[in-house]
Design a protein around this motif. Sequence first.
Motif, PDB file in Angstrom:
ATOM      1  N   ALA A  79     -29.298 122.746  56.486  1.00  0.00           N
ATOM      2  CA  ALA A  79     -29.599 121.314  56.634  1.00  0.00           C
ATOM      3  C   ALA A  79     -30.433 120.795  55.465  1.00  0.00           C
ATOM      4  CB  ALA A  79     -30.323 121.074  57.957  1.00  0.00           C
ATOM      5  N   ALA A  80     -31.181 121.680  54.810  1.00  0.00           N
ATOM      6  CA  ALA A  80     -32.039 121.240  53.695  1.00  0.00           C
ATOM      7  C   ALA A  80     -31.235 120.991  52.418  1.00  0.00           C
ATOM      8  CB  ALA A  80     -33.123 122.286  53.438  1.00  0.00           C
ATOM      9  N   LYS A  81     -29.970 121.411  52.415  1.00  0.00           N
ATOM     10  CA  LYS A  81     -29.083 121.190  51.252  1.00  0.00           C
ATOM     11  C   LYS A  81     -29.725 121.651  49.932  1.00  0.00           C
ATOM     12  CE  LYS A  81     -26.252 117.291  52.948  1.00  0.00           C
ATOM     13  NZ  LYS A  81     -26.068 117.793  54.277  1.00  0.00           N
ATOM     14  N   LEU A  82     -30.271 122.862  49.972  1.00  0.00           N
ATOM     15  CA  LEU A  82     -30.955 123.375  48.773  1.00  0.00           C
ATOM     16  C   LEU A  82     -29.989 123.851  47.693  1.00  0.00           C
ATOM     17  CD1 LEU A  82     -33.955 125.218  50.451  1.00  0.00           C
ATOM     18  CD2 LEU A  82     -34.048 123.155  49.038  1.00  0.00           C
ATOM     19  N   LEU A  83     -28.706 123.935  48.068  1.00  0.00           N
ATOM     20  CA  LEU A  83     -27.666 124.153  47.057  1.00  0.00           C
ATOM     21  C   LEU A  83     -26.672 123.015  47.195  1.00  0.00           C
ATOM     22  CD1 LEU A  83     -26.942 127.996  47.240  1.00  0.00           C
ATOM     23  CD2 LEU A  83     -27.955 126.740  45.331  1.00  0.00           C
ATOM     24  N   PRO A  84     -26.137 122.527  46.075  1.00  0.00           N
ATOM     25  CA  PRO A  84     -25.132 121.468  46.175  1.00  0.00           C
ATOM     26  C   PRO A  84     -23.814 122.049  46.705  1.00  0.00           C
ATOM     27  CG  PRO A  84     -25.478 122.109  43.884  1.00  0.00           C
ATOM     28  CD  PRO A  84     -26.427 122.921  44.689  1.00  0.00           C
ATOM     29  N   ALA A  85     -22.890 121.180  47.036  1.00  0.00           N
ATOM     30  CA  ALA A  85     -21.628 121.626  47.643  1.00  0.00           C
ATOM     31  C   ALA A  85     -20.545 121.828  46.579  1.00  0.00           C
ATOM     32  CB  ALA A  85     -21.176 120.588  48.664  1.00  0.00           C
ATOM     33  N   GLY A  86     -19.468 122.499  46.983  1.00  0.00           N
ATOM     34  CA  GLY A  86     -18.278 122.642  46.145  1.00  0.00           C
ATOM     35  C   GLY A  86     -18.563 123.428  44.873  1.00  0.00           C
ATOM     36  N   ALA A  92     -25.013 125.595  40.177  1.00  0.00           N
ATOM     37  CA  ALA A  92     -26.429 125.784  40.529  1.00  0.00           C
ATOM     38  C   ALA A  92     -26.820 127.254  40.379  1.00  0.00           C
ATOM     39  CB  ALA A  92     -26.682 125.312  41.965  1.00  0.00           C
ATOM     40  N   ILE A  93     -25.938 128.143  40.836  1.00  0.00           N
ATOM     41  CA  ILE A  93     -26.224 129.582  40.710  1.00  0.00           C
ATOM     42  C   ILE A  93     -26.243 129.973  39.233  1.00  0.00           C
ATOM     43  CG2 ILE A  93     -25.381 131.912  41.276  1.00  0.00           C
ATOM     44  CD1 ILE A  93     -24.188 130.566  43.879  1.00  0.00           C
ATOM     45  N   PHE A 151     -31.291 117.995  38.817  1.00  0.00           N
ATOM     46  CA  PHE A 151     -30.176 118.638  38.114  1.00  0.00           C
ATOM     47  C   PHE A 151     -28.831 118.286  38.754  1.00  0.00           C
ATOM     48  CE2 PHE A 151     -33.579 121.125  36.289  1.00  0.00           C
ATOM     49  CZ  PHE A 151     -33.129 121.343  35.005  1.00  0.00           C
ATOM     50  N   PHE A 152     -28.841 118.026  40.085  1.00  0.00           N
ATOM     51  CA  PHE A 152     -27.598 117.616  40.765  1.00  0.00           C
ATOM     52  C   PHE A 152     -27.851 116.248  41.399  1.00  0.00           C
ATOM     53  CE2 PHE A 152     -27.353 122.107  40.082  1.00  0.00           C
ATOM     54  CZ  PHE A 152     -26.065 122.244  39.608  1.00  0.00           C
ATOM     55  N   ASP A 153     -26.950 115.827  42.318  1.00  0.00           N
ATOM     56  CA  ASP A 153     -27.107 114.449  42.808  1.00  0.00           C
ATOM     57  C   ASP A 153     -28.215 114.309  43.854  1.00  0.00           C
ATOM     58  OD1 ASP A 153     -25.923 115.632  44.940  1.00  0.00           O
ATOM     59  OD2 ASP A 153     -24.109 114.388  44.950  1.00  0.00           O
ATOM     60  N   HIS A 154     -28.840 115.416  44.216  1.00  0.00           N
ATOM     61  CA  HIS A 154     -30.025 115.372  45.081  1.00  0.00           C
ATOM     62  C   HIS A 154     -30.902 116.574  44.711  1.00  0.00           C
ATOM     63  CE1 HIS A 154     -27.273 118.129  47.173  1.00  0.00           C
ATOM     64  NE2 HIS A 154     -28.364 118.703  47.660  1.00  0.00           N
TER      65      HIS A 154
END
Length: 213
Positions: A79-86, A92-93, A151-154
Amino acid sequence: MDLTLCYAPMACSLVAYVNLTEAGAPFTVRTVNTGAREQKSAEYLAVNPKGKVPVLVVDGYPLTENVAIQQFIARSFPAAKLLPAGFDEFKAISLMSWFTSTIHPHLTPNARPENYCDMPEAFDGVKRVAQKLLFEDLKIAEGLLEGREWFFDHFTAVDSYFFWCFRRAVQFKLDLSAFPNCLAHMARMRERPSVQKVEAYEKEVMAQFAKAA
Ligand SMILES: N[C@@H](CCC(=O)N[C@@H](CS)C(=O)NCC(=O)O)C(=O)O
């Protein structure tokens, strides 16, 4: 799930502290006095034979290495979205792997030139070369942060990790004025309650260690 973070002030264990806090994860901290070489004690080496922080002990099982630990936190608390999706998750990694494999080793010689060269008269040169390489890294990060808050959109774990790297460079009193986007990112990070919490905690732990010395 029982989580214990082996944490030392100033060290890169700050990243997991921030991410666990951002995730709202219940965790306890085991402080490690690296100044007193506690990380090399037999008791600590039984937890992490590498003699380093961070370690995240998960239900009694130690997990080492920042890249793995941040992914573990992100996936355990989605839920914390600490990694972006897709595909961005892999970017990110990739960034966190770069911080670990490249930026971190370009920071450490500032603190420990003796780990890189056994001629004390060459220590200034060791630091100079490391700083040159670090500035090449920071130039890339500066470009990645151009026109962006994160670095990403959030906000993600990548931001926490880069914050630690850049703050370490600041602590070494390097002239970082060529990196305004990185400086602005650090200031934004310091507005987050998780970062304010860890920096206050860090001061407390350092004061305890100083008293015990
Ligand atoms: N690759 C490891 C690096 C860990 C590391 O170098 N930790 C430092 C603190 S920033 C440490 O524990 N140093 C103590 C020592 O080397 O004695 C990771 O990313 O987790």
